[in-house]
Every structure is written in structure tokens, then in C-alpha cells.
Design an enzyme around this catalytic site. Structure first.
Site, mmCIF file in Angstrom:
data_model
loop_
_atom_site.group_PDB
_atom_site.id
_atom_site.type_symbol
_atom_site.label_atom_id
_atom_site.label_comp_id
_atom_site.label_asym_id
_atom_site.label_seq_id
_atom_site.Cartn_x
_atom_site.Cartn_y
_atom_site.Cartn_z
ATOM 1 N N GLU A 180 0.852 -1.195 0.000
ATOM 2 C CA GLU A 180 0.000 0.000 0.000
ATOM 3 C C GLU A 180 0.886 1.242 0.000
ATOM 4 O O GLU A 180 1.715 1.410 0.898
ATOM 5 C CB GLU A 180 -0.907 -0.034 1.239
ATOM 6 N N ARG A 181 0.733 2.056 -1.033
ATOM 7 C CA ARG A 181 1.431 3.348 -1.121
ATOM 8 C C ARG A 181 2.938 3.250 -1.299
ATOM 9 O O ARG A 181 3.656 4.156 -0.906
ATOM 10 C CB ARG A 181 1.150 4.228 0.095
ATOM 11 N N ASN A 194 -3.108 -1.897 7.711
ATOM 12 C CA ASN A 194 -4.396 -2.437 7.277
ATOM 13 C C ASN A 194 -4.208 -3.940 7.171
ATOM 14 O O ASN A 194 -3.488 -4.424 6.294
ATOM 15 C CB ASN A 194 -4.796 -1.892 5.905
ATOM 16 N N LYS A 197 -3.737 -0.528 14.113
ATOM 17 C CA LYS A 197 -4.663 0.447 13.533
ATOM 18 C C LYS A 197 -6.054 -0.044 13.896
ATOM 19 O O LYS A 197 -6.498 -1.093 13.413
ATOM 20 C CB LYS A 197 -4.479 0.499 12.013
ATOM 21 N N GLU A 211 -10.600 3.781 9.536
ATOM 22 C CA GLU A 211 -10.773 3.395 8.137
ATOM 23 C C GLU A 211 -11.230 1.938 7.978
ATOM 24 O O GLU A 211 -10.680 1.174 7.182
ATOM 25 C CB GLU A 211 -9.478 3.638 7.351
ATOM 26 N N ARG A 240 -2.048 3.407 16.954
ATOM 27 C CA ARG A 240 -2.054 4.585 16.072
ATOM 28 C C ARG A 240 -3.186 5.556 16.407
ATOM 29 O O ARG A 240 -4.303 5.137 16.729
ATOM 30 C CB ARG A 240 -2.168 4.151 14.613
ATOM 31 N N ARG A 256 -12.026 16.863 9.435
ATOM 32 C CA ARG A 256 -11.272 15.681 9.858
ATOM 33 C C ARG A 256 -10.108 16.056 10.785
ATOM 34 O O ARG A 256 -9.721 15.281 11.650
ATOM 35 C CB ARG A 256 -10.762 15.006 8.580
ATOM 36 N N LYS A 313 0.634 10.728 13.400
ATOM 37 C CA LYS A 313 1.185 11.269 12.149
ATOM 38 C C LYS A 313 1.607 12.717 12.360
ATOM 39 O O LYS A 313 1.016 13.415 13.185
ATOM 40 C CB LYS A 313 0.144 11.203 11.031
ATOM 41 N N ASP A 371 -3.232 13.948 7.122
ATOM 42 C CA ASP A 371 -2.666 12.740 6.521
ATOM 43 C C ASP A 371 -1.421 13.043 5.698
ATOM 44 O O ASP A 371 -1.486 13.006 4.468
ATOM 45 C CB ASP A 371 -3.724 12.067 5.629
ATOM 46 N N GLU A 385 4.941 9.714 13.540
ATOM 47 C CA GLU A 385 4.875 8.908 12.310
ATOM 48 C C GLU A 385 5.117 9.811 11.102
ATOM 49 O O GLU A 385 4.413 10.798 10.892
ATOM 50 C CB GLU A 385 3.515 8.207 12.190
ATOM 51 N N GLU A 404 3.494 9.034 -0.881
ATOM 52 C CA GLU A 404 2.085 8.994 -1.264
ATOM 53 C C GLU A 404 1.594 10.365 -1.726
ATOM 54 O O GLU A 404 0.923 10.481 -2.738
ATOM 55 C CB GLU A 404 1.243 8.498 -0.083
#
Ligand code: GCV
Length: 740
Positions: free
Chosen positions: A197-198, A239, A323, A327, A360, A376, A400, A405, A427, A433
Site C-alpha cells: 500500500e502506497r 491495514n 490500527k 478506516e 495509532r 477531519r 502522524k 494525513d 509517524e 504517497e
């Protein structure tokens, strides 16, 4: 060899011992081709001018045993052989010779270590090291590399080899070093089917289908990471379920632990602990229980059993990354429990094996849910700040850098100021990304350096972020930094060769957040391309300019998430690197006919500014004092708003995008000026990337400027963006063919 006869060589005297490069190619020829696999551990020949130093480097004495000592021996043996052109003699004997390199912990070296060197270790932690050069009356040079633990010797070994590669010889000795942050981690967002991912342009390094078969790359990866001070690696994606599409939660099953054990052994040689991302619902997913409620004793027993099982198979197991309630990955909220309830239950299970839980803080709700605010940015603070002090000692909250994000020019998250009694982890996203994928040159060290130095005001003025990761008054070592990695299985690891510089700088800043990005850029350029001053200076300058250039054609003044095109990255996720400004109107920016930005003020906006301590509130609340690079992140402003330059906002947006493209072209010109000085393979690889960056920056310029003309109706004063000439009006990438 008696300690009393030795004198420590001061740096000035040692200058005479500097090494010089050996040029391996004839004038007029390009250097031999390289594919980038060796990264910053290239070890090309150097000539040691001083006979004393040259003699010392040929005679290596290593005391001690075990996997890390074996790694030290391998690194010195291969590294010095390549640098000096002759393999060094390596032996365990530390008592007889007068000259040489003596490597060992203080305990192992014992009385052969001069008191003046040994005493330097007194204030160093377990991971620190000392390298000192001494000379006796006959000018025989002795180098001592010592530490309190064998992992310190690993770091010291890479440092000594780096000094030689950088041709400083031993000019910088004595070196007394210990890391600034105790946990320096890489997070892989890698799935067990090897999709990632990413991470762009490659698959996972970890070949789960073929593990426990060993691959040389596992060792090479471990060496590279240890050489920049990494001491923890999370091998799988946070994830772990994604609505059933992923099965990363299986990583802690017995079947996968047998595979992971091989990776863990490779890591262990280099002092790296292995961590796993787990799914909070695992007791159910594994089919063992019908609940994952953190208050249920059976759930705690299930996790305790799993933790012990992991430790049995993997002694250098560090803990879990989680996590949860984020999401779609479920967590304790499914049982009306808090984040602290969930994290502390796992922490109890892991305390039986001396492990940590990294929880997280990346949580938010989608608008439309019964949510207190549509912004958000405010949501992580709302969930976590009230739980400050509720987390167990072996829980670390991973935050983060920004509240949304990993956005470019996003402010540092308000949570860092608000959790003084909690272990924290910063993080960062090394993988690009939002910062250009493997196409755009974007050296992130200057930005990360600013993040580390950001004054959080947690304990009043002068509370830089790198200090507040440690809880107030705390003395433990459960805090640090995690970077989402960009190393994958491609030949040069990162897709864009120059993106290796980000991993290098990430590790170096984790070791010492105060190091200058300029020095890191110089170092990386010299390690990667050799020491031709013109090459190093040009590459370093390109790196240092790149973040500012990207900001000129990407989101204006800190706006968030205007690139969200359809299309697919390798893992099937949307490709965020293409412009799609229409998509997120209302959600991530409030652009309309009158102005642009997002109002996060206390007075008229979402109130995010109010989550900071007062001095930061006053900085951000007014557009007059708000740092200009994040102006639109905090404020919605009319197009006619006058910036400090005297220009209107809309004209600056247009001008910046044009300037950005021109500056990308000048990056390419700088690179072209190095033709013939860099091997063709790497030269043309980077040139290809820069060509792509030029065309992508033109796309960004024209889509963004077309968007602003479309909404504002205001033409560019320079006549470049005008009505009737809007090639990408209303473009949604993915609607049609690529528009250039
Ligand atoms: C791993 C962003 C990314 C996701 C990522 C998520 C996270 O939303 O786009 O790919 O998922 O952050 O950090 O968990």
C-alpha cells in the site's frame, strides 16, 4: 600494548590521516554502470595517504561472540577489503599488537581499552559507541571502536566505514555518539501477497509465499537499515483486513511466524527487532472466540498465549502495531470500550514477553456519520487528548506529523502538545504517497527537520517536538519515530534512485534530529555518487531545493487532498499523485467563486486552532501571523487577499505554478550538466524520472490554474491563464485519456 603509552589523537592531528578517493575510470570515460542496489554502502576504493592509518586498517581485532559480532566482522572484512583493495587480517586477539583496529564492548576489551576511551562510555546508553584513535611513541596508530553493547558496535562499525567512504579518514575522531530517539522504526505497509500500500514501483521485499526460504536481499536490507540506525521494523501493513480483502492478520499465526522467524534472525544480526501489525478482532478472525472485547478475560488470555507463542519462535520480537477504529479496521469501539481499554489489554498480554503496543492515533469519521464536526483535522485530538495518562507504560501512541494525513505543508498535529503523560511516537511518511510518488524528486529532510524542531509549547516555550515524545518526567525508552518505508523489491529499492536519500535522511534524523539537512544531503550524495565535488555539490543542491519546488506546483499554501485521482496504484488504491481539485470541495477545501482555503479558526471556522496551546493559537488564528506556507490550511481567504509579497492570492497561485514548472526544468538542467560524470545507467534512469517530473508538473500547473480560473473567474494578470483557454476545465483524472 599498554594504555599508559597511548595518547588520544585530537581531530587536528588526525586531519593528516584523511583518505583520498581512487578514481577508477580513465579520463573521458563514464564511470562503470551501477544499478543502485548497494545504495549508500558502495565502498569504492579510497587511498589512505597516511601509512600509520593504512597499517592500522589492515589489522582488525574483534573481541566477543554472537550474531552481532559476526555482523561486525563481516562488515569490516568486506567493507575494508573493498575500500582498501586488500582484505584486512581479522582476529580475536586484543592483547599483543600495538597497531590496528580494536573492536569490542568495554567488558570484552577490558584493560586494553585506555581509560580515557573507556570513560567516554560512562554516559552513553546501550546503543551508543565511541571511536577513538591513539598513537604510541613510534606513531603506530590504534583505533578503538567500543560500546556498552554489541549493537553499539554494529552502529560504530558502519560509522567507521562511512567516515572512510566520505574520505574524512579519521579526521572526525574521536566520535562519541548515542541515538537521540530510543525507537527508530520502519513501518512497512506490505501485504502478505507482496502487494504494497502506497509504495510505488515494486512489491514487498518480504517474499512470504517462499519464506522461510532465505534470500540475500533480507540481509542486505537489514544491513542498510542498521547502517542508518534503524532498530525496529514492522513487516506488514497496518491495514490487516480491509473489509476482508487482506489477510495480514494471519502474520501472527504459527504458519507465518515460522516464515517471519527467518526475517527476524536476519534483523537480529543487526540489532533490529521485528514487530507485527495485528488486527484487534483476531480472536474472532482466527476462529477461536466469538468476541474480541478487551474487558473479556478470555480475550486477554488469547492474546497472552499468542504473545508467548511469538516470543518462543522469535526472541527479538518487539511488539504490535495497531490500527483500530480507523478506516474500517475494527477496534475497541465495537464493544463501547475506549482506545486505552483496547491498548492496555494488549499491553498486559505483551508485558509477559517484554513487548510494546504501538497504537495509532490516525482516526477520523467520515462526514455524514454522527460526527461532532465535518473537519477531519479536529477528530484525532477529540478522541485521544481526553485519554492522556490512561495508557499503560508499554503503550506508545503513534501520531502522524500532521492532523490530516501526511500533507505537504500541513501543520504539526495539536496532539503532540496535548499528551504530556503518554509515550509518543512520531509517524512520518518516507514513501511518497502525497509527496510525489516515485516520479517527483522530493528530499523530505528539510521538512522533517522542521517537524522535529517545531515548538509544541507542551511545557511552555522551547518544547521541541523531539523532546515531547518522551512523557513529561519519564525516563523510559518507549518513545521514538516511525517512518512508512519506501524500500521494495526493485533493483534500486526505491523506484526513483534519488528517493533513497529520504530513507537515509530519515534514519540519520531519527538518530539525531538536530542534524542539518544540508549535511545529510551532502553525505548522501557523496556516498551514492562518489566524492567528485562537482557531482556531490550539484546533487546535494538539487535535493535541498526539491521540497520547495514541489510545493510551488502542488497544493497551494498547505491546502489538503486536492490530488485524489481514480486510477490505480499497484495495490488497487487510488493514486493520490494526480490532480483532482474538484473532488474534495467542501470536504478538504472550501474553494468557491469568492475564495479558497479551509477555515479552521476558532472565531469562524472548525475550531481546530483552539486545540493548540495559546501561543500557537495566536500564531495560527490570524492570516496576518499564520506562516504563509500553511495559510490556506488554516484560513479560507478571498482571492483578492494580499500576501506579504504584495501580490493577490489568486495571482500568487498562478505565478507559483509557473515558477514551479520552470524550477523543475532547471533541476533537469542541473542533472544534465553531470553527463559523463555519473555512470550511464544511473544517469539515464534519473534523467527519465526528471523528464516525467517536468510533464507531471505541467499537468499540475494547468489543472490547478484551470480549476482556479474556472471557480474564480479571475484571469491571470500575465495573460497565461485566460477564459476560453482552459484545456483541463472540470477535469477529473480517470474521466478520459491522460491529457498531454
Ligand atoms: C495504510 C492514508 C493512506 C492509506 C493508509 C492510511 C493509514 O489514508 O492513504 O493508504 O493506510 O493513511 O495511515 O492508515
Amino acid at each position: 600494548m599498554a594504555g599508559a603509552e597511548l595518547r588520544i589523537l585530537p581531530a587536528v592531528a588526525a586531519l593528516a590521516l584523511a583518505a583520498v578517493a581512487v578514481t577508477a575510470f580513465a579520463d573521458g570515460d563514464s564511470p562503470p554502470n551501477e544499478n543502485g542496489y548497494e545504495a549508500w554502502l558502495r565502498y569504492r576504493p579510497v587511498e589512505i595517504a597516511d601509512p600509520g592509518l593504512a597499517a592500522a586498517l589492515r589489522s582488525i581485532h574483534i573481541a566477543g561472540r554472537g550474531p552481532r559480532i559476526a555482523a561486525v566482522r563481516d562488515e569490516l572484512s568486506a567493507g575494508l577489503a573493498a575500500l582498501l583493495g586488500v582484505p584486512p587480517a581479522i582476529g580475536p586477539d586484543v592483547s599483543e599488537s600495538a597497531a590496528g583496529v580494536f573492536v569490542g564492548t568495554r567488558t570484552e576489551l577490558g584493560r586494553s581499552l585506555p581509560d580515557s576511551v573507556a570513560s567516554e562510555l560512562d554516559d552513553l546508553g546501550a546503543e551508543g559507541y565511541v571511536i577513538a584513535a591513539t598513537a604510541n611513541d613510534r606513531n603506530a596508530v590504534t583505533i578503538f571502536l567500543t560500546a556498552r553493547s554489541d549493537v553499539g558496535l554494529v552502529y560504530g562499525t558502519f560509522r567507521l566505514l562511512r567516515e572512510l567512504q566520505l574520505r574524512t579518514g579519521i579526521a572526525n575522531l574521536p566520535v562519541v555518539e548515542s541515538p537521540g530517539l530510543p525507537l527508530r522504526m520502519i513501518n512497512h505497509w506490505d501485504n502478505l501477497d507482496r502487494s504494497v500500500e502506497r509504495v510505488y514501483g515494486g512489491f514487498s521485499i518480504f517474499d512470504w509465499p517462499n519464506l522461510p526460504e532465505r534470500q540475500p536481499r533480507y540481509r542486505d536490507y537489514s544491513r542498510l537499515m542498521a547502517s542508518i540506525g534503524i532498530n525496529g521494523i514492522v513487516v506488514n501493513n497496518v491495514n490487516t483486513y480491509k473489509g476482508g480483502r487482506l489477510h495480514g492478520w494471519r502474520v501472527v499465526s504459527d504458519e507465518y511466524l515460522d516464515k517471519a522467524a527467518v526475517l527476524a534472525q536476519e534483523f537480529d544480526r543487526y540489532g533490529i527487532e521485528i514487530y507485527f501489525s495485528i488486527n484487534f478482532m483476531s480472536p474472532i478472525l482466527f476462529g477461536d472466540l466469538d468476541t474480541a472485547d478487551p474487558r473479556d478475560p478470555e480475550v486477554l488470555a488469547w492474546w497472552t498465549h499468542r504473545a508467548r507463542r511469538i516470543k518462543e519462535k522469535i526472541p527479538n520480537f518487539g511488539g504490535f502495531l495497531v490500527k483500530a477504529d480507523s478506516e474500517g479496521e475494527l477496534g475497541p469501539h465495537a464493544y463501547d470500550r475506549t482506545h486505552a481499554d483496547g491498548a492496555n489489554m494488549l499491553a498486559r498480554a505483551l508485558s509477559t514477553v517484554d513487548g510494546v503496543v504501538i497504537w495509532r492515533a490516525f482516526v477520523y469519521r467520515h462526514p455524514g456519520e454522527d460526527d461532532v464536526s465535518a473537519d477531519r483535522a479536529v477528530q484525532a485530538y477529540q478522541q485521544f487528548a481526553p485519554q492522556n495518562g490512561d495508557f499503560a507504560d508499554n503503550v506508545i501512541l503513534q501520531i502522524k506529523h500532521g492532523p490530516i494525513d501526511f500533507q505537504v505543508n500541513e501543520p504539526v498535529s495539536s496532539l503532540f502538545s496535548a499528551m504530556p503523560d503518554t509515550n509518543l511516537m512520531l509517524e512520518l511518511q518516507i514513501t511518497q504517497e502525497y509527496t510525489g510518488k516515485d516520479i517527483h524528486l522530493n528530499f523530505l529532510a528539510p521538512f522533517w527537520h522542521r517537524v522535529y524542531a517545531f515548538d509544541t509549547h507542551r511545557d511552555g516555550a522551547g518544547s521541541p517536538l523531539h523532546d515531547v515524545l518522551r512523557p513529561r518526567g519519564g525516563s523510559g525508552t518507549n518513545w521514538g519515530v516511525a517512518g512508512v518505508g519506501n524500500f521494495h523489491d526493485g533493483l534500486n529499492w526505491t523506484g526513483h534512485l534519488l528517493a533513497q536519500s529520504n530513507t537515509y535522511a530519515y534514519g540519520m534524523l531519527a538518530w539525531n534530529p538536530r542534524r542539518s539537512p544540508g549535511v545529510l544531503a551532502d553525505e548522501w550524495a557523496a556516498l551514492t555518487f562518489g566524492g567528485e565535488p562537482m557531482v556531490s555539490a550539484t546533487v546535494s543542491d538539487m535535493l535541498l531545493q526539491s521540497y520547495g519546488i514541489y510545493g510551488k506546483y502542488y497544493f497551494p499554501y498547505g491546502l489538503s487532498l486536492m490530488g485524489w485521482a481514480g486510477g490505480a496504484a499497484l495495490d488497487g488504491n487510488g493514486d493520490r499523485s494526480r490532480p483532482d481539485p474538484y473532488r474534495n470541495i467542501g470536504r478538504y477545501h472550501q474553494t468557491d467563486a469568492a475564495g479558497t482555503g479551509y477555515d479552521r479558526t476558532v472565531a469562524t471556522g472548525s475550531g481546530y486552532v483552539g486545540q493548540y496551546p495559546l501561543p500557537l493559537q495566536s500564531l495560527y488564528e490570524s492570516p496576518d501571523s499564520c506562516p504563509q506556507e500553511m495559510l490556506l490550511w488554516f484560513h479560507y481567504l478571498p482571492y483578492s487577499h494580499e500576501l506579504r509579497s504584495g501580490k493577490t492570492l489568486i495571482q500568487s497561485i498562478y505565478d507559483d505554478r509557473y515558477e514551479g514548472v520552470e524550477r523543475v526544468k532547471s533541476l533537469r538542467d542541473r542533472w544534465l550538466s553531470l553527463e559523463g560524470m555519473i555512470d550511464e545507467e544511473r544517469f539515464y534512469h534519473v534523467l527519465g524520472k526528471l523528464n516525467l517530473q517536468v510533464s507531471e508538473s505541467i499537468l499540475w500547473r494547468d489543472v490547478m490554474n484551470g480549476f482556479y480560473l474556472d471557480l474564480s473567474g479571475i484571469e491571470d494578470a500575465e495573460g497565461r491563464v485566460k477564459a476560453g483557454d482552459r484545456p483541463y476545465r472540470g477535469l477529473r483524472y480517470g474521466d478520459g485519456p491522460r491529457p498531454h
